[in-house]
Scaffold this motif. Structure first.
Motif, mmCIF file in Angstrom:
data_model
loop_
_atom_site.group_PDB
_atom_site.id
_atom_site.type_symbol
_atom_site.label_atom_id
_atom_site.label_comp_id
_atom_site.label_asym_id
_atom_site.label_seq_id
_atom_site.Cartn_x
_atom_site.Cartn_y
_atom_site.Cartn_z
ATOM 1 N N TYR A 137 28.660 -0.150 36.339
ATOM 2 C CA TYR A 137 28.020 1.122 35.835
ATOM 3 C C TYR A 137 26.602 1.608 35.319
ATOM 4 C CZ TYR A 137 32.557 2.387 37.418
ATOM 5 O OH TYR A 137 34.831 1.941 38.022
ATOM 6 N N SER A 138 26.322 1.711 33.826
ATOM 7 C CA SER A 138 25.250 1.180 33.589
ATOM 8 C C SER A 138 26.021 1.898 31.294
ATOM 9 C CB SER A 138 24.698 2.931 33.829
ATOM 10 O OG SER A 138 23.781 3.407 32.435
ATOM 11 N N TRP A 139 24.563 1.084 30.788
ATOM 12 C CA TRP A 139 24.964 1.071 28.869
ATOM 13 C C TRP A 139 24.545 3.224 28.693
ATOM 14 C CZ3 TRP A 139 26.795 -1.821 25.932
ATOM 15 C CH2 TRP A 139 27.409 -3.064 26.277
ATOM 16 N N SER A 140 23.979 3.456 29.551
ATOM 17 C CA SER A 140 23.298 4.843 29.553
ATOM 18 C C SER A 140 24.587 5.915 28.537
ATOM 19 C CB SER A 140 22.297 5.801 30.393
ATOM 20 O OG SER A 140 22.244 7.184 30.762
ATOM 21 N N GLY A 141 24.407 6.162 27.452
ATOM 22 C CA GLY A 141 25.290 6.826 27.003
ATOM 23 C C GLY A 141 26.152 6.545 25.975
ATOM 24 N N MET A 142 26.283 4.922 26.059
ATOM 25 C CA MET A 142 27.300 4.395 25.599
ATOM 26 C C MET A 142 26.598 4.041 24.585
ATOM 27 S SD MET A 142 29.696 4.125 28.131
ATOM 28 C CE MET A 142 29.126 5.389 28.851
ATOM 29 N N GLY A 143 26.176 4.201 23.072
ATOM 30 C CA GLY A 143 25.193 4.327 21.795
ATOM 31 C C GLY A 143 26.797 4.330 21.438
ATOM 32 N N ARG A 144 27.190 5.552 21.426
ATOM 33 C CA ARG A 144 27.935 5.742 20.387
ATOM 34 C C ARG A 144 29.614 4.650 20.234
ATOM 35 N NH1 ARG A 144 29.451 12.009 18.739
ATOM 36 N NH2 ARG A 144 29.821 11.740 21.224
ATOM 37 N N ILE A 145 29.712 4.565 21.849
ATOM 38 C CA ILE A 145 31.442 4.135 21.825
ATOM 39 C C ILE A 145 30.762 2.547 21.672
ATOM 40 C CG2 ILE A 145 32.673 1.926 23.278
ATOM 41 C CD1 ILE A 145 32.201 5.277 24.926
ATOM 42 N N HIS A 146 29.750 1.801 21.531
ATOM 43 C CA HIS A 146 28.753 0.687 20.997
ATOM 44 C C HIS A 146 29.104 0.459 19.687
ATOM 45 C CE1 HIS A 146 25.056 -2.833 21.213
ATOM 46 N NE2 HIS A 146 26.650 -3.002 21.033
ATOM 47 N N LYS A 147 28.190 1.437 19.384
ATOM 48 C CA LYS A 147 28.378 1.491 17.199
ATOM 49 C C LYS A 147 29.845 1.650 17.070
ATOM 50 C CE LYS A 147 26.725 4.362 13.847
ATOM 51 N NZ LYS A 147 25.989 5.215 13.405
ATOM 52 N N ALA A 355 30.959 13.260 29.094
ATOM 53 C CA ALA A 355 31.593 12.745 29.626
ATOM 54 C C ALA A 355 31.531 11.687 30.537
ATOM 55 C CB ALA A 355 30.940 13.704 30.981
ATOM 56 N N ALA A 356 30.406 10.980 30.095
ATOM 57 C CA ALA A 356 29.884 9.807 29.814
ATOM 58 C C ALA A 356 30.478 8.860 28.860
ATOM 59 C CB ALA A 356 28.475 9.354 30.118
ATOM 60 N N GLU A 357 31.236 9.737 28.125
ATOM 61 C CA GLU A 357 32.260 8.705 27.268
ATOM 62 C C GLU A 357 33.489 8.296 27.812
ATOM 63 O OE1 GLU A 357 29.557 9.114 23.144
ATOM 64 O OE2 GLU A 357 30.289 11.146 23.935
ATOM 65 N N ARG A 358 33.709 9.670 27.886
ATOM 66 C CA ARG A 358 35.102 9.876 28.280
ATOM 67 C C ARG A 358 35.199 8.787 30.037
ATOM 68 N NH1 ARG A 358 35.742 16.489 29.516
ATOM 69 N NH2 ARG A 358 35.720 17.243 27.009
ATOM 70 N N GLN A 359 34.033 8.745 30.482
ATOM 71 C CA GLN A 359 34.483 7.445 32.002
ATOM 72 C C GLN A 359 34.972 5.777 31.562
ATOM 73 O OE1 GLN A 359 32.465 8.386 34.565
ATOM 74 N NE2 GLN A 359 32.209 6.197 35.751
ATOM 75 N N ALA A 360 33.998 5.812 30.138
ATOM 76 C CA ALA A 360 33.893 4.587 29.607
ATOM 77 C C ALA A 360 35.353 4.149 29.346
ATOM 78 C CB ALA A 360 32.877 4.174 28.991
ATOM 79 N N LEU A 361 35.466 5.221 28.088
ATOM 80 C CA LEU A 361 37.208 4.831 27.362
ATOM 81 C C LEU A 361 37.623 4.618 28.304
ATOM 82 C CD1 LEU A 361 35.689 7.520 24.674
ATOM 83 C CD2 LEU A 361 36.890 5.273 24.147
ATOM 84 N N ASP A 362 37.829 5.647 29.466
ATOM 85 C CA ASP A 362 39.313 5.764 29.747
ATOM 86 C C ASP A 362 38.972 4.350 30.867
ATOM 87 O OD1 ASP A 362 40.165 8.461 29.697
ATOM 88 O OD2 ASP A 362 39.155 8.782 31.923
ATOM 89 N N PHE A 363 37.926 3.467 31.314
ATOM 90 C CA PHE A 363 37.732 2.271 31.675
ATOM 91 C C PHE A 363 38.133 0.904 30.795
ATOM 92 C CE2 PHE A 363 35.566 -1.365 32.557
ATOM 93 C CZ PHE A 363 36.165 -2.268 33.734
ATOM 94 N N ILE A 364 37.502 1.367 29.267
ATOM 95 C CA ILE A 364 37.990 0.338 27.780
ATOM 96 C C ILE A 364 39.333 0.415 28.007
ATOM 97 C CG2 ILE A 364 37.293 0.029 25.700
ATOM 98 C CD1 ILE A 364 34.766 1.069 26.267
ATOM 99 N N PHE A 365 39.901 1.850 27.871
ATOM 100 C CA PHE A 365 41.475 1.700 27.098
ATOM 101 C C PHE A 365 42.202 2.000 28.254
ATOM 102 C CE2 PHE A 365 38.835 2.910 23.913
ATOM 103 C CZ PHE A 365 39.726 1.881 22.805
ATOM 104 N N ALA A 366 42.224 1.793 29.337
ATOM 105 C CA ALA A 366 43.149 1.806 30.988
ATOM 106 C C ALA A 366 44.299 1.434 30.451
ATOM 107 C CB ALA A 366 42.381 1.079 32.483
ATOM 108 N N PRO A 367 45.284 2.040 31.103
ATOM 109 C CA PRO A 367 46.686 1.437 30.711
ATOM 110 C C PRO A 367 46.894 -0.371 31.541
ATOM 111 C CG PRO A 367 47.724 3.354 31.359
ATOM 112 C CD PRO A 367 45.493 3.003 31.442
ATOM 113 N N GLY A 368 47.480 -1.301 30.920
ATOM 114 C CA GLY A 368 47.579 -2.670 31.363
ATOM 115 C C GLY A 368 46.171 -3.346 31.729
ATOM 116 N N ARG A 369 45.603 -2.866 30.747
ATOM 117 C CA ARG A 369 44.018 -3.476 30.869
ATOM 118 C C ARG A 369 44.006 -4.649 29.270
ATOM 119 N NH1 ARG A 369 39.077 -3.338 32.911
ATOM 120 N NH2 ARG A 369 38.488 -4.540 31.521
#
Length: 369
Positions: A137-147, A355-369
């Motif tokens: 997708y994109s690195w846009s808006g991922m600053g806090r999660i990356h940090k 919203a962008a962070e929610r989408q990324a966190l859903d992907f990172i912490f998806a059940p079964g990953r």
């Protein structure tokens, strides 16, 4: 018309050479000049190749073709696949310590409990998942999660003991033990309007306790004293179909909530029952990205929730919002004749998670990953 290169004379080829290098150069030129290109020669070459191909065994040719196709398919898929050298997030989160004690506080012993997880490779796995998300997708808006992932150890170790999420801490979120109703106003009002619906479905479920000690679908949790039962509709981001069919209207209600966490391991929705005399040991939740919402269904006297050292009481038909990454406990010290304390619990997004962070966190912490 055929072009035929001129041949050198015999006397030219017999000319004396003064050095080996000159001799090699002369021989190469001589070989090239001796080669006669013609349409007839090219035709004969192609005809010979076709005849050689026809003379080969058909079975051998088919085998070679199959092997070639398999090799191409293998190269294609190896090139597309992401490395999977790490354990899954769920596996990392479900490795509870054998003694059930973390940071000096007693935790439940369930291997399914997200907050009881500890693993040295968790941050590496999370960073791998973030890279995979950003690539798709994109690195846009991922600053806090990356940090947060990069410096997770420092954040958790430097946090005051009053707030220590056990799995993931997102930096730069406002911290407070309790939230006002306006934090997620739409969902709070929707839940309160459907108070009677949820209560009726709970009462139907609770009748089964008269027939057996622990009816199907209910789970008993570890407590220092008393009994604490839960009936999950969503457990760590995974729907429990059998339970949802027994509470169809409540389950449909979850789909109408705007901020319900339903696609990652931090999302839960359940009915929570405390019998009189029950105390839940002090503990921390797994993350600060969520708000835990309790809708009071039955609230006897002398029941309290204590978050970050601040006590609050439940009220029937009203929602209580709190950050369970703070140290918290609950107890029911009311008389037995008043019955159990019952709340409908659902996890909502922290209002300051974008919203962008929610989408990324859903992907990172998806059940079964």
């Amino acid at each position: 018309m055929v072009w035929v290169p001129l041949r050198t004379t015999r006397t030219d080829r017999r000319a004396p050479l003064r050095a080996p290098t000159a001799r090699c150069t002369t021989m190469s030129v001589e070989w090239l000049l001796d080669w006669s290109w013609s349409l007839d020669g090219l035709r004969d070459f192609i005809a010979t190749g076709i005849q050689s191909f026809r003379d080969c065994d058909a079975t051998a040719l088919a085998a070679v073709a199959c092997l070639l196709l398999l090799f191409v398919w293998y190269c294609y898929h190896v090139g597309r696949e992401q490395p999977r050298a790490y354990a899954t997030v769920n596996a990392l989160m479900q490795s509870a310590e054998a003694n059930g004690v973390q940071n000096g506080f007693v935790y439940c012993h369930s291997p399914e409990c997200v907050r009881c997880a500890h693993h040295d490779g968790l941050n590496q796995k999370l960073y791998h998942n973030l890279q995979e998300y950003a690539k798709r997708y994109s690195w846009s808006g991922m600053g806090r999660i990356h940090k947060g992932i990069r410096e997770q150890g420092r954040y958790l170790n430097s946090r005051p003991s009053i707030q220590k999420p056990e799995v993931f801490f997102l930096p730069d979120l406002p911290t407070t033990p309790y939230f006002s109703r306006d934090a997620q106003k739409h969902d709070v009002e929707l839940l309160e309007r459907n108070f009677q619906t949820i209560l009726c479905e709970f009462e139907t479920l609770y009748k089964a306790f008269s027939n057996c000690s622990l009816p199907q679908g209910w789970k008993m949790n570890s407590t220092p004293s008393g009994e604490w039962f839960t009936f999950y509709l969503v457990n760590q981001g995974v729907c429990v179909p059998r339970n949802c069919r027994r509470c169809p209207r409540t389950y449909r209600l979850l789909g109408s909530l705007r901020t319900c966490i339903g696609n990652n391991v931090f999302g839960n929705a359940c009915i929570s029952v405390l019998s009189p005399g029950t105390v839940i040991a002090e503990h921390y939740g797994p993350t600060n990205i969520r708000i835990r919402c309790h809708l009071g269904l039955k609230t006897p006297s002398n029941c309290e929730l204590v978050v970050g050292g601040e006590p609050q009481c439940w009220a029937e038909g009203r929602c209580l919002l709190f950050d369970d990454s703070f140290l918290h406990t609950a107890f029911h010290e009311g008389p037995p004749e008043e019955g159990p304390r019952v709340v409908f619990m659902v996890d909502l997004w922290h209002p300051n998670v974008a919203a962008a962070e929610r989408q990324a966190l859903d992907f990172i912490f998806a059940p079964g990953r």
